[in-house]
Design a protein around this motif. Sequence first.
Motif, mmCIF file in Angstrom:
data_model
loop_
_atom_site.group_PDB
_atom_site.id
_atom_site.type_symbol
_atom_site.label_atom_id
_atom_site.label_comp_id
_atom_site.label_asym_id
_atom_site.label_seq_id
_atom_site.Cartn_x
_atom_site.Cartn_y
_atom_site.Cartn_z
ATOM 1 N N ASN A 185 0.838 -1.198 0.000
ATOM 2 C CA ASN A 185 0.000 0.000 0.000
ATOM 3 C C ASN A 185 0.870 1.243 0.000
ATOM 4 O O ASN A 185 1.679 1.438 0.892
ATOM 5 C CB ASN A 185 -0.887 0.004 1.255
ATOM 6 C CG ASN A 185 -1.909 -1.108 1.192
ATOM 7 O OD1 ASN A 185 -2.695 -1.162 0.271
ATOM 8 N ND2 ASN A 185 -1.876 -1.994 2.170
ATOM 9 N N LYS A 186 0.683 2.057 -0.996
ATOM 10 C CA LYS A 186 1.464 3.292 -1.065
ATOM 11 C C LYS A 186 0.640 4.483 -0.608
ATOM 12 O O LYS A 186 1.128 5.596 -0.543
ATOM 13 C CB LYS A 186 1.952 3.505 -2.498
ATOM 14 C CG LYS A 186 2.944 2.423 -2.959
ATOM 15 C CD LYS A 186 3.553 2.800 -4.295
ATOM 16 C CE LYS A 186 4.712 1.887 -4.652
ATOM 17 N NZ LYS A 186 4.317 0.544 -4.996
ATOM 18 N N ASP A 187 -0.629 4.271 -0.304
ATOM 19 C CA ASP A 187 -1.472 5.366 0.180
ATOM 20 C C ASP A 187 -2.027 4.959 1.533
ATOM 21 O O ASP A 187 -1.433 4.159 2.239
ATOM 22 C CB ASP A 187 -2.582 5.676 -0.828
ATOM 23 C CG ASP A 187 -3.361 4.419 -1.218
ATOM 24 O OD1 ASP A 187 -3.308 3.424 -0.441
ATOM 25 O OD2 ASP A 187 -4.012 4.417 -2.265
ATOM 26 N N ASN A 188 -3.166 5.492 1.900
ATOM 27 C CA ASN A 188 -3.725 5.196 3.218
ATOM 28 C C ASN A 188 -4.566 3.935 3.242
ATOM 29 O O ASN A 188 -5.135 3.602 4.274
ATOM 30 C CB ASN A 188 -4.564 6.391 3.717
ATOM 31 C CG ASN A 188 -3.670 7.502 4.256
ATOM 32 O OD1 ASN A 188 -2.547 7.232 4.677
ATOM 33 N ND2 ASN A 188 -4.157 8.723 4.225
ATOM 34 N N ASN A 189 -4.694 3.244 2.125
ATOM 35 C CA ASN A 189 -5.426 1.982 2.134
ATOM 36 C C ASN A 189 -4.581 0.912 2.815
ATOM 37 O O ASN A 189 -3.400 0.766 2.535
ATOM 38 C CB ASN A 189 -5.781 1.549 0.712
ATOM 39 C CG ASN A 189 -6.958 2.337 0.173
ATOM 40 O OD1 ASN A 189 -7.602 3.050 0.924
ATOM 41 N ND2 ASN A 189 -7.218 2.211 -1.114
ATOM 42 N N LEU A 190 -5.212 0.183 3.703
ATOM 43 C CA LEU A 190 -4.515 -0.817 4.505
ATOM 44 C C LEU A 190 -4.768 -2.218 3.971
ATOM 45 O O LEU A 190 -5.808 -2.483 3.345
ATOM 46 C CB LEU A 190 -4.998 -0.751 5.956
ATOM 47 C CG LEU A 190 -4.787 0.562 6.708
ATOM 48 C CD1 LEU A 190 -5.550 0.533 8.030
ATOM 49 C CD2 LEU A 190 -3.303 0.804 6.957
ATOM 50 N N HIS A 191 -3.835 -3.105 4.240
ATOM 51 C CA HIS A 191 -4.077 -4.533 4.067
ATOM 52 C C HIS A 191 -4.108 -5.126 5.471
ATOM 53 O O HIS A 191 -3.097 -5.132 6.185
ATOM 54 C CB HIS A 191 -2.979 -5.188 3.232
ATOM 55 C CG HIS A 191 -3.067 -6.686 3.217
ATOM 56 N ND1 HIS A 191 -1.960 -7.506 3.084
ATOM 57 C CD2 HIS A 191 -4.130 -7.538 3.343
ATOM 58 C CE1 HIS A 191 -2.337 -8.775 3.126
ATOM 59 N NE2 HIS A 191 -3.645 -8.824 3.287
ATOM 60 N N ILE A 192 -5.277 -5.621 5.869
ATOM 61 C CA ILE A 192 -5.484 -6.141 7.226
ATOM 62 C C ILE A 192 -5.797 -7.629 7.141
ATOM 63 O O ILE A 192 -6.728 -8.040 6.439
ATOM 64 C CB ILE A 192 -6.646 -5.396 7.921
ATOM 65 C CG1 ILE A 192 -6.314 -3.906 8.048
ATOM 66 C CG2 ILE A 192 -6.932 -6.001 9.289
ATOM 67 C CD1 ILE A 192 -7.483 -3.049 8.497
ATOM 68 N N ALA A 193 -5.008 -8.429 7.850
ATOM 69 C CA ALA A 193 -5.293 -9.863 7.955
ATOM 70 C C ALA A 193 -6.099 -10.112 9.219
ATOM 71 O O ALA A 193 -5.898 -9.439 10.239
ATOM 72 C CB ALA A 193 -3.995 -10.664 7.983
ATOM 73 N N MET A 194 -7.020 -11.070 9.165
ATOM 74 C CA MET A 194 -7.859 -11.418 10.314
ATOM 75 C C MET A 194 -7.786 -12.924 10.556
ATOM 76 O O MET A 194 -7.903 -13.710 9.613
ATOM 77 C CB MET A 194 -9.311 -11.012 10.077
ATOM 78 C CG MET A 194 -9.551 -9.525 10.029
ATOM 79 S SD MET A 194 -11.338 -9.187 9.929
ATOM 80 C CE MET A 194 -11.357 -7.399 10.103
ATOM 81 N N PHE A 195 -7.640 -13.286 11.831
ATOM 82 C CA PHE A 195 -7.503 -14.699 12.186
ATOM 83 C C PHE A 195 -8.378 -15.000 13.400
ATOM 84 O O PHE A 195 -7.917 -15.016 14.537
ATOM 85 C CB PHE A 195 -6.031 -15.008 12.478
ATOM 86 C CG PHE A 195 -5.730 -16.457 12.744
ATOM 87 C CD1 PHE A 195 -6.254 -17.468 11.950
ATOM 88 C CD2 PHE A 195 -4.875 -16.814 13.783
ATOM 89 C CE1 PHE A 195 -5.957 -18.808 12.195
ATOM 90 C CE2 PHE A 195 -4.568 -18.151 14.036
ATOM 91 C CZ PHE A 195 -5.107 -19.146 13.242
ATOM 92 N N PRO A 196 -9.677 -15.246 13.177
ATOM 93 C CA PRO A 196 -10.573 -15.530 14.310
ATOM 94 C C PRO A 196 -10.459 -16.971 14.799
ATOM 95 O O PRO A 196 -9.980 -17.851 14.080
ATOM 96 C CB PRO A 196 -11.966 -15.282 13.710
ATOM 97 C CG PRO A 196 -11.805 -15.592 12.255
ATOM 98 C CD PRO A 196 -10.398 -15.187 11.896
#
Length: 471
Positions: free
Chosen positions: A13-24
């Motif tokens: 991500n080069k801007d404010n968009n995030l890559h979020i991983a989730m592990f429930p």
Amino acid sequence: MESVTVHPTMPSNKDNNLHIAMFPWLAFGHMIPYLELAKLIAGKGHQISFISTPRNIDRLPALPPKLSTLITFVKLPLPENPNLPEGAEATSDLPEDQVAHLKIAYDSFKEPITQFLKSSNPDWLLYDFAPYWLPEITRNLGIPTAFFSIFLAACAVFLGSTSSEVPSDDRKLPDDYTVSPKWVPFPATVAFRLFEVLRLYKRITGDEANVSDIYRFMETARGCDVIAVRSCAEFEPEWLNLLGVVHGKPVVPVGLLSTTANNEENDTWWSIKDWLDRQSKNRVVYVAFGTEAMPSQEEVTEIALGLEKSGLPFFWVLRTKHGKDAVKLPEGFEERNEGRAVVCRSWVPQLKILAHDSLGVFLSHSGWSSVVEALTFGRPLVLLPMSNDQGLNARYFGEKKVGYELPRDEQDGLFTSEAVAESLRMVIEKEEGRVYREKAKELKALFGDRKRQNMYVDKFLEYLTTHKGCR
């Protein structure tokens, strides 16, 4: 659903968009709130990698088409465990006494999770209470983490403290868990009943094969960078503040995450609606205990006779064990109550039922997701906690006058059909139940306000963006 079985490399991500991983954790009561949060975050343009097992992912609700390119389902096969039945990938696939084996299998995810995180390098990882071994992995990889707790802040505080500034936890006996902990500085009733502690004691203490649930919770809280909580400041302000104190960590509420309704109209719903339409307004008792809580034969009998004695119309979603452990309704029960009652043994559209004008009270196990759904529509509750955090929830809901807890024996948890009937009639129609009816209506303005709850997600994302790459 878009899904992958390999470890995808996400674009940086080069801007404010995030890559979020989730592990429930592998329970639908955990996966569904994680998915609701994922949908809200993805709706704002961020990428989500949602990690679970193949069968669990295939059983999740379908995504809205507009989010399908933003949420990637990462299917990691559950490591084999000889003590697990074939196809058992979630707690709902198992009797409660076998869930420990699922935790052991879950702990075998260390290597595949490490490989996924290395290859995808997310900006943040949101994890659940169970993977106590994960903070060390993320620390070595330099990936910041949020422990996303789907429990009330009040429950999380009760479980213990990781801060040296807070009194240490010296609870050793079952009775120690039946009083408010010494690190709670204000009057509170949030504690287990003795019968609840005894049912959970092996999970509280752990054994030679498995660490305790409290140990898991404490280590995931200790190792994270921020604690995210499914709650809001208007509902439990003092507990959210105290949670930050007992762990010495930032605490960010993400809102109530009310489940998004499925707008599909099918034959099941139309037949249910037809029956509900024929009932008087605010009179129907809705009975459901979630996907996992299964009352015993004795409990089913008392609930059934209590519903019958109440004289109220009722809709009961009855989920029971199969085979030799199957529970049965009292002889002639369904015939005697034909017309004024429905007993349904399959999935139902709970949100649509709760939204119907005929609903008067929800007899619930006190699961936080079910209570959020009830209060979204202003429905008062009669509470019959069965396992896990439900007893702690019930104490807090009782304090808040959100629901009335059905009276039962402190030592063995037994209750009578008379208590069931009297509790339901009191909340629906009697003067002393007015406080519960009015409180539910009052909280509908909070729980049903999606715009206000969405602001919590915005603030959480603001925190994640600001602290991106800070580890």
